[in-house]
Design an enzyme around this catalytic site. Sequence first.
Site, short mmCIF file in Angstrom:
data_model
loop_
_atom_site.label_atom_id
_atom_site.label_comp_id
_atom_site.label_asym_id
_atom_site.label_seq_id
_atom_site.Cartn_x
_atom_site.Cartn_y
_atom_site.Cartn_z
N CYS A 28 -8.10 1.76 12.71
CA CYS A 28 -7.52 0.80 13.65
C CYS A 28 -8.21 -0.55 13.49
O CYS A 28 -9.42 -0.63 13.31
CB CYS A 28 -7.71 1.32 15.07
N HIS A 51 -15.00 0.88 -2.47
CA HIS A 51 -13.92 0.06 -1.90
C HIS A 51 -13.00 0.85 -0.98
O HIS A 51 -11.86 0.44 -0.74
CB HIS A 51 -13.13 -0.63 -3.02
N GLN A 103 -14.87 2.28 -7.81
CA GLN A 103 -14.24 1.17 -7.07
C GLN A 103 -12.82 1.56 -6.69
O GLN A 103 -12.16 0.85 -5.96
CB GLN A 103 -14.19 -0.08 -7.94
N ASP A 141 -7.75 5.42 -5.22
CA ASP A 141 -6.55 6.25 -5.47
C ASP A 141 -6.73 7.75 -5.22
O ASP A 141 -5.75 8.49 -5.14
CB ASP A 141 -6.00 6.00 -6.89
N CYS A 181 -9.77 -0.68 17.73
CA CYS A 181 -10.81 0.26 18.19
C CYS A 181 -11.36 1.03 16.97
O CYS A 181 -11.09 0.68 15.84
CB CYS A 181 -10.22 1.23 19.22
N TYR A 198 0.82 -1.21 0.00
CA TYR A 198 0.00 0.00 0.00
C TYR A 198 0.86 1.27 0.00
O TYR A 198 0.52 2.25 -0.67
CB TYR A 198 -1.00 -0.02 1.16
#
Length: 255
Positions: free
Chosen positions: A129, A121, A103, A106, A132, A69
């Site tokens: 997180c 998406h 979808q 970016d 939590c 990522y």
Amino acid sequence: MVSERELAAARRLLAAAGSLAALTGAGVSAESGVPTFRGPGGLWRNFRPEELATPEAFARDPRTVWEWYLWRRGLIAATEPNAGHRALAAWEQQHERFTLITQNVDGLHDRAGSRRILKLHGDLWQERCSGCGYQRRNRALAYPALPPPCPDCGAPLRPSVVWFGEPLPRMVWAEAERAVAQADLLLVVGTAAQVYPAAGLVEQARCAIEVNPASTPFSSRVALALTGPAGEVLPALLTGGRDKITTCPPPIPTA
Ligand code: BJW
Ligand code: ZN
């Protein structure tokens, strides 16, 4: 490539449509230099994207998933929206009854100026997180440790995107289904239409036009399949001339 006859037919459908929705996929960002998921260029260090975009992959190896990522963030940060993104943003400014459904994670539609975007998406620039409810927007391209820890509880943060096997954000999905149900025309741009439930929106559309240089499972079922890149076809379609009214015709057989 798209013929003038096809473009004219598509413009007539657009002119007839009181309300319009667009569903975009990775292909709309391809001309900006963002790799698509499937097809050539879809591999990263011998991983298939489908193998990394899962909760199981994150549970097994969060570091590798975060590295992927962050690599994508770096790549996308260096790109610019293209003429396809800009044509959709311009259409939104000029038409009240338009809904953009993407979808993509970016952020290029945002950067092109689109304001109302249903992100099915999630968002690559949003983190949450895994323990939590903590959330934050972040443009960081590197972290001292991976996965980054939650500042509230210390559990691993994750990209706020939707992986395989995870539900889509409920309200966003409900709005997307409503927009497609109400739209006279759905533009389906740059998606292989293989991932559900997003691809199911094409099945729900009253009338659809596809923009894609390759064929998809829906190419023979839509009213018009415009075989070309979004960065060329969308400006020709959305900022081009307007012809007289028609109703959704049966699919035009491909040559
Ligand atoms: C150009 C171009 C140019 C090139 N111009 N075009 C029904 C049947 C079978 C399976 C399922 C089903 N329903 C659900 C499933 C399971 C699964 C699924 O769909 N699997 C299939 C692969 C078979 N779906 C899910 O798991 C979804 N969740 C779900 O269903 O939850 C149910 C649930 C309910 C309650 C509790 C729990 C669960 C979630 C799917 C999430 C998908 N996530 C990803 C990653 C997002 C984060 C990230 O970016 O990392 O989303 S996967 C990846 O695929 C990404 C994309 O948004 C998505 C779609 O890809 P896209 O956009 O179509 O890209 P490509 O690369 O495939 O295609 C690019 C196209 O562009 C090509 O056609 C090119 O030709 C074209 N192109 N240049 C225009 N210049
Ligand atoms: Zn936390």
